[in-house]
Write a protein that holds these residues in place. Structure first.
Motif, PDB file in Angstrom:
ATOM      1  N   UNK A   1      27.761  17.678 -21.759  1.00 47.43           N
ATOM      2  CA  UNK A   1      27.797  18.516 -20.559  1.00 47.43           C
ATOM      3  C   UNK A   1      27.447  19.959 -20.920  1.00 47.43           C
ATOM      4  N   UNK A   2      26.609  20.593 -20.113  1.00 48.15           N
ATOM      5  CA  UNK A   2      26.171  21.939 -20.403  1.00 48.15           C
ATOM      6  C   UNK A   2      27.217  22.998 -20.133  1.00 48.15           C
ATOM      7  N   UNK A   3      28.229  22.668 -19.341  1.00 54.42           N
ATOM      8  CA  UNK A   3      29.359  23.555 -19.082  1.00 54.42           C
ATOM      9  C   UNK A   3      30.608  22.791 -19.520  1.00 54.42           C
ATOM     10  N   UNK A   4      31.797  23.154 -19.045  1.00 51.51           N
ATOM     11  CA  UNK A   4      33.002  22.450 -19.469  1.00 51.51           C
ATOM     12  C   UNK A   4      32.895  20.950 -19.237  1.00 51.51           C
ATOM     13  N   UNK A   5      33.241  20.178 -20.243  1.00 51.08           N
ATOM     14  CA  UNK A   5      33.369  18.740 -20.018  1.00 51.08           C
ATOM     15  C   UNK A   5      34.475  18.491 -18.996  1.00 51.08           C
ATOM     16  N   UNK A   6      35.612  19.191 -19.177  1.00 47.72           N
ATOM     17  CA  UNK A   6      36.724  19.141 -18.225  1.00 47.72           C
ATOM     18  C   UNK A   6      37.227  20.564 -18.034  1.00 47.72           C
ATOM     19  N   UNK A   7      37.401  20.978 -16.790  1.00 45.64           N
ATOM     20  CA  UNK A   7      38.048  22.253 -16.485  1.00 45.64           C
ATOM     21  C   UNK A   7      39.090  22.018 -15.403  1.00 45.64           C
ATOM     22  N   UNK A   8      40.335  22.346 -15.727  1.00 45.25           N
ATOM     23  CA  UNK A   8      41.431  22.257 -14.753  1.00 45.25           C
ATOM     24  C   UNK A   8      41.985  23.664 -14.582  1.00 45.25           C
ATOM     25  N   UNK A   9      41.909  24.179 -13.359  1.00 43.45           N
ATOM     26  CA  UNK A   9      42.230  25.579 -13.081  1.00 43.45           C
ATOM     27  C   UNK A   9      43.094  25.663 -11.823  1.00 43.45           C
ATOM     28  N   UNK A  10      44.366  26.048 -12.005  1.00 42.20           N
ATOM     29  CA  UNK A  10      45.297  26.172 -10.877  1.00 42.20           C
ATOM     30  C   UNK A  10      45.424  24.862 -10.107  1.00 42.20           C
TER      31      UNK A  10
ATOM     32  N   UNK B   1      39.181  22.337 -21.038  1.00 38.51           N
ATOM     33  CA  UNK B   1      39.886  23.603 -20.851  1.00 38.51           C
ATOM     34  C   UNK B   1      40.879  23.540 -19.699  1.00 38.51           C
ATOM     35  N   UNK B   2      42.069  24.086 -19.930  1.00 39.56           N
ATOM     36  CA  UNK B   2      43.006  24.432 -18.867  1.00 39.56           C
ATOM     37  C   UNK B   2      43.025  25.942 -18.753  1.00 39.56           C
ATOM     38  N   UNK B   3      42.737  26.437 -17.550  1.00 40.20           N
ATOM     39  CA  UNK B   3      42.721  27.877 -17.322  1.00 40.20           C
ATOM     40  C   UNK B   3      43.421  28.168 -16.000  1.00 40.20           C
ATOM     41  N   UNK B   4      43.547  29.441 -15.656  1.00 36.80           N
ATOM     42  CA  UNK B   4      44.210  29.798 -14.398  1.00 36.80           C
ATOM     43  C   UNK B   4      43.742  31.160 -13.929  1.00 36.80           C
ATOM     44  N   UNK B   5      43.607  31.288 -12.610  1.00 35.27           N
ATOM     45  CA  UNK B   5      43.371  32.590 -11.983  1.00 35.27           C
ATOM     46  C   UNK B   5      44.713  33.170 -11.538  1.00 35.27           C
ATOM     47  N   UNK B   6      44.782  34.480 -11.512  1.00 34.79           N
ATOM     48  CA  UNK B   6      46.061  35.136 -11.202  1.00 34.79           C
ATOM     49  C   UNK B   6      46.458  35.010  -9.742  1.00 34.79           C
ATOM     50  N   UNK B   7      45.519  34.756  -8.834  1.00 33.15           N
ATOM     51  CA  UNK B   7      45.864  34.721  -7.402  1.00 33.15           C
ATOM     52  C   UNK B   7      46.539  33.422  -6.979  1.00 33.15           C
ATOM     53  N   UNK B   8      46.545  32.401  -7.844  1.00 38.92           N
ATOM     54  CA  UNK B   8      47.192  31.137  -7.518  1.00 38.92           C
ATOM     55  C   UNK B   8      48.258  30.823  -8.560  1.00 38.92           C
TER      56      UNK B   8
ATOM     57  N   UNK C   1      33.340  16.615 -31.587  1.00 36.65           N
ATOM     58  CA  UNK C   1      32.290  17.627 -31.628  1.00 36.65           C
ATOM     59  C   UNK C   1      32.402  18.586 -30.449  1.00 36.65           C
ATOM     60  N   UNK C   2      33.630  19.027 -30.204  1.00 35.60           N
ATOM     61  CA  UNK C   2      33.930  19.851 -29.047  1.00 35.60           C
ATOM     62  C   UNK C   2      35.226  20.593 -29.352  1.00 35.60           C
ATOM     63  N   UNK C   3      35.810  21.215 -28.342  1.00 36.02           N
ATOM     64  CA  UNK C   3      37.073  21.922 -28.508  1.00 36.02           C
ATOM     65  C   UNK C   3      37.945  21.710 -27.287  1.00 36.02           C
ATOM     66  N   UNK C   4      39.259  21.883 -27.489  1.00 36.33           N
ATOM     67  CA  UNK C   4      40.259  21.744 -26.429  1.00 36.33           C
ATOM     68  C   UNK C   4      41.058  23.039 -26.391  1.00 36.33           C
ATOM     69  N   UNK C   5      41.175  23.651 -25.209  1.00 33.39           N
ATOM     70  CA  UNK C   5      41.840  24.943 -25.132  1.00 33.39           C
ATOM     71  C   UNK C   5      42.702  25.036 -23.879  1.00 33.39           C
ATOM     72  N   UNK C   6      43.897  25.560 -24.040  1.00 34.38           N
ATOM     73  CA  UNK C   6      44.814  25.831 -22.928  1.00 34.38           C
ATOM     74  C   UNK C   6      45.127  27.326 -22.932  1.00 34.38           C
ATOM     75  N   UNK C   7      44.628  28.044 -21.934  1.00 36.05           N
ATOM     76  CA  UNK C   7      44.848  29.489 -21.870  1.00 36.05           C
ATOM     77  C   UNK C   7      44.647  29.948 -20.431  1.00 36.05           C
ATOM     78  N   UNK C   8      45.732  30.445 -19.787  1.00 34.38           N
ATOM     79  CA  UNK C   8      47.089  30.633 -20.300  1.00 34.38           C
ATOM     80  C   UNK C   8      47.858  29.309 -20.375  1.00 34.38           C
TER      81      UNK C   8
END
Length: 356
Positions: A283-292, A310-317, A331-338
């Motif tokens: 995938x050219x962008x996040x394979x998985x993105x979970x945000x709020x 990636x797990x990420x979050x916006x401050x408004x939610x 051959x990838x990375x896993x990140x949780x922030x925040x």
């Protein structure tokens, strides 16, 4: 299996059996025949249209039938930048190829505030604004829908018009759409067998404010390249129940995504979702993105290369909570922030990990 899941599974079995009936079989109540610049619409033995206008012939056939009756379009042709309207209780079956143009803000085919409409077979080509535009539909059945497009959006359930309920789709195959293959808003009770998206500009399947859904397969190849969309996207409080809870009510058996942009994307206070298996590669962008998002499970599968998980979050939610991810990531990375709340990772493979 919950009662709801059982009912949806039964609905999918019934829909698949119906859609596999050969197009045009039996004795339709009305039909459209012809080619080139000569078309004829008949109801029984009576002509309801004869002339050069393919769209007029189809609409005349649709208008001639009543609730519980069926139109079969045997002819191929172009309706241009115009709209066909299907009203309650009618079955519309296209055995030829329906070529369409772009009518701003409108669908080539529209179902508005109608009940018990069925489109068991349809092949569409062209560059529509919307191929199918739907709102306020009850007990809608879409069967084998194939759209080989040169732009536009495939199937759209409107955001700002009446909600729909009890919608069933069998196999929706969309190639070449400039926007989404299937975009849904405001549906309670959705059963989809398969969405197959190829070379689609935005989402393969986009669910928004949809509750009580069962999806078999979402399969995307080169979907959402160069932008933030995804093969499968949950957005705008998708899965949020009327009581404000995110109890699991959106179930997806399998997501396959190759190339393009994101694979799976959950955003903007969506959730209540269970994905049984994901197969995501390059995938050219996040394979998985979970945000709020809230109460989301990915229960198994593989990620090979591509953008990070990636797990990420916006401050408004409110931050992510109650997320469970089980994947083999290589051959990838896993990140949780925040850091989210009640996040469970079960990651195997050689991925670099930065989790809480």
């Amino acid at each position: 299996m919950t009662r709801f899941s059982f009912l949806l599974a039964s609905a999918l079995l019934g829909l698949t059996a119906t859609a596999q009936t050969p197009c045009g079989s039996g004795t339709p109540d009305a039909k459209v025949e012809g080619s080139g610049s000569s078309f004829r619409a008949t109801k029984g033995s009576s002509a309801v249209y004869s002339g050069s206008d393919y769209r007029a012939a189809i609409q005349a056939a649709l208008d001639s039938i009543s609730t519980g009756q069926r139109v079969v379009v045997l002819a191929s042709g172009s309706i241009g930048a115009s709209t066909l309207t299907i009203t309650s209780g009618k079955t519309f079956e296209v055995c030829g190829t329906l070529n369409v143009g772009n009518k701003s803000g409108r669908g080539a085919i529209e179902v508005t505030n109608a009940a018990d409409v069925s489109i068991p077979h349809l092949t569409m080509t062209g560059n529509p604004y919307f191929g199918l535009r739907i709102s306020g539909a009850r007990n809608l059945s879409l069967g084998r829908i194939t759209m080989n497009l040169s732009g536009g959006l495939g199937i759209r359930f409107d955001r700002d018009r009446d909600p729909s309920a009890n919608v069933k789709m069998d196999v929706i195959s969309v190639t070449g759409a400039g926007s989404h293959a299937v975009e849904t808003w405001n549906i309670d009770g959705l059963a989809i067998n398969q969405v197959i998206a190829r070379n689609v500009g935005e989402c393969g399947l986009l669910l928004q404010k949809v509750t009580n859904a069962k999806v078999g397969l979402v399969d995307g190849d080169n979907v959402a390249a160069g932008n933030g969309y995804a093969t499968l996207r949950f957005a705008n409080e998708n899965g949020k129940l009327p009581n404000g809870q995110y109890t699991a009510n959106v179930f997806v058996d399998k997501v396959v995504s190759r190339g393009g942009g994101r694979g799976i994307f959950c955003v903007s206070q969506s959730g209540g979702a269970v994905i049984e298996r994901a197969e995501l590669s390059s995938n050219g962008n996040n394979a998985v993105l979970i945000e709020n998002c809230y109460n989301v499970q990915i229960r198994g599968g593989t990620v090979s290369g591509g953008g990070e998980v990636r797990l990420s979050a916006r401050s408004e939610f409110a931050n992510n909570r109650d997320i469970s991810i089980t994947l083999a990531v290589n051959n990838n990375s896993v990140r949780e922030s925040p850091c989210g709340q009640n996040i469970k990772w079960n990651i195997s493979g050689n991925a670099k990990r930065q989790t809480c």
